[in-house]
Write a protein that holds these residues in place. Sequence first.
Motif, short mmCIF file in Angstrom:
data_model
loop_
_atom_site.label_atom_id
_atom_site.label_comp_id
_atom_site.label_asym_id
_atom_site.label_seq_id
_atom_site.Cartn_x
_atom_site.Cartn_y
_atom_site.Cartn_z
N GLN A 21 25.56 64.00 -21.00
CA GLN A 21 25.71 62.79 -21.79
C GLN A 21 27.15 62.60 -22.24
O GLN A 21 27.68 61.50 -22.22
N TYR A 22 27.80 63.71 -22.62
CA TYR A 22 29.22 63.62 -22.98
C TYR A 22 30.05 63.16 -21.78
O TYR A 22 30.94 62.33 -21.91
N ALA A 23 29.77 63.73 -20.61
CA ALA A 23 30.52 63.36 -19.41
C ALA A 23 30.36 61.88 -19.10
O ALA A 23 31.34 61.20 -18.77
N VAL A 24 29.15 61.37 -19.21
CA VAL A 24 28.89 59.95 -18.96
C VAL A 24 29.61 59.10 -20.00
O VAL A 24 30.25 58.10 -19.67
N ASP A 25 29.50 59.49 -21.27
CA ASP A 25 30.17 58.74 -22.33
C ASP A 25 31.68 58.70 -22.13
O ASP A 25 32.31 57.66 -22.31
N PHE A 26 32.26 59.85 -21.77
CA PHE A 26 33.70 59.89 -21.50
C PHE A 26 34.06 58.99 -20.32
O PHE A 26 35.04 58.25 -20.36
N ALA A 27 33.28 59.06 -19.26
CA ALA A 27 33.56 58.25 -18.07
C ALA A 27 33.50 56.76 -18.41
O ALA A 27 34.35 55.98 -17.95
N LEU A 28 32.51 56.37 -19.19
CA LEU A 28 32.41 54.96 -19.59
C LEU A 28 33.59 54.55 -20.46
O LEU A 28 34.19 53.50 -20.27
N ALA A 29 33.93 55.40 -21.44
CA ALA A 29 35.02 55.09 -22.36
C ALA A 29 36.38 55.04 -21.66
O ALA A 29 37.23 54.21 -21.99
N PHE A 30 36.58 55.93 -20.69
CA PHE A 30 37.88 56.04 -20.03
C PHE A 30 37.96 55.22 -18.74
O PHE A 30 39.01 55.12 -18.12
N GLN A 78 21.52 59.32 -10.17
CA GLN A 78 20.76 58.10 -10.40
C GLN A 78 20.55 57.84 -11.89
O GLN A 78 20.54 56.70 -12.34
N GLU A 79 20.41 58.92 -12.66
CA GLU A 79 20.23 58.79 -14.11
C GLU A 79 21.51 58.30 -14.80
O GLU A 79 21.46 57.85 -15.94
N CYS A 80 22.62 58.40 -14.12
CA CYS A 80 23.90 57.94 -14.66
C CYS A 80 24.19 56.52 -14.18
O CYS A 80 25.33 56.17 -13.89
N SER A 81 23.17 55.69 -14.10
CA SER A 81 23.29 54.37 -13.51
C SER A 81 24.24 53.45 -14.27
O SER A 81 24.73 52.47 -13.72
N ASP A 82 24.53 53.77 -15.54
CA ASP A 82 25.49 52.97 -16.30
C ASP A 82 26.86 52.95 -15.63
O ASP A 82 27.64 52.02 -15.85
N LEU A 83 27.15 53.97 -14.83
CA LEU A 83 28.45 54.07 -14.18
C LEU A 83 28.48 53.39 -12.81
O LEU A 83 29.53 53.33 -12.17
#
Length: 115
Positions: A21-30, A78-83
Amino acid sequence: MLPKKILFATDFSENSAAARQYAVDFALAFGSDLLIMHVINSSTIGYPSLERGIPIDIQSVLNSIQESVDKALQLLAQECSDLGDKVQWISRMGFPPHEIARTAQDSGAGLIVMG
């Protein structure tokens, strides 16, 4: 300097789920790409014992492990679909610290996240 690529190394544990979740949040933010990785620890595989003198095909055992890992990584991606299409996955076999560092360097990852 913001990382253009984030490497998330997972062992599929509960701690890794939180780190994902942190990795996804960082990827979205950056605005970064995310590379999800698992290393099959070759030092723990060893050789299966022989039952009744019938040799076990070690390559088929390794292939089965690889297939399971790849399916699990594909589901995580697939669960990281926000990216969207900014998510890739990769699996390696070897000594995890070495393979994680090598993959980070080869992929140009600017940040490694793991649980």
